[in-house]
Design a protein around this motif. Structure first.
Motif, PDB file in Angstrom:
ATOM      1  N   VAL A   8      45.135  38.444  37.031  1.00 48.01           N
ATOM      2  CA  VAL A   8      43.700  38.186  37.104  1.00 48.01           C
ATOM      3  C   VAL A   8      43.057  38.790  35.863  1.00 48.01           C
ATOM      4  N   SER A  10      39.443  38.397  32.949  1.00 45.76           N
ATOM      5  CA  SER A  10      38.095  37.867  32.759  1.00 45.76           C
ATOM      6  C   SER A  10      37.583  38.274  31.389  1.00 45.76           C
ATOM      7  N   ILE A  23      34.022  41.656  41.375  1.00 46.54           N
ATOM      8  CA  ILE A  23      34.716  40.357  41.289  1.00 46.54           C
ATOM      9  C   ILE A  23      36.229  40.582  41.285  1.00 46.54           C
ATOM     10  N   THR A  27      38.682  39.262  44.271  1.00 46.83           N
ATOM     11  CA  THR A  27      39.802  38.390  43.904  1.00 46.83           C
ATOM     12  C   THR A  27      41.123  38.961  44.402  1.00 46.83           C
TER      13      THR A  27
END
Length: 115
Positions: A8, A10, A23, A27
């Motif tokens: 994951v 970002s 977030i 997730t």
């Protein structure tokens, strides 16, 4: 082919009050709820060195915490002018002190254009 490992990541979310930590937490929870056997790695920003922002998602215990250190200290200001080498090390050490597996990535370049 079943998924065994999820990464994951970002972009920096500095405009959010928690820097995007919630977030990451949501997730991780969603992945574990749907696929409990999948290991979860998070590639995180430095959250601008704010412990309240960066540490809030660690309660979700990702299997691996990854952070891009990018380069050596002497080139840091040139390669990542918005970041600080010591802050990146701080993020990794805080996660390590909580018993998490940590990983860092160094790219060894002197600039984004390869010069």
């Amino acid at each position: 082919m079943p998924i065994r490992h999820a990464v994951v990541t970002s972009v920096n979310r500095d405009e959010l009050a928690d820097g995007g930590a919630s977030i990451f937490a949501a997730t991780i929870r969603a992945i574990r709820r749907r696929r409990p056997t999948v290991s979860v790695e998070v590639l995180i920003p430095d959250f601008m060195g704010d412990a309240g922002r960066s540490m809030s998602f660690l309660d979700e215990r990702p299997d691996v915490l990854n952070h891009n250190v990018e380069t050596v200290p002497r080139l840091y200001r040139k390669v990542r002018p918005q970041a600080k080498y010591a802050r990146s090390l701080w993020v990794l050490s805080r996660a390590k002190s909580r018993g998490l597996v940590t990983k860092e990535q160094s790219h060894g370049r002197s600039g984004r254009d390869g010069r």
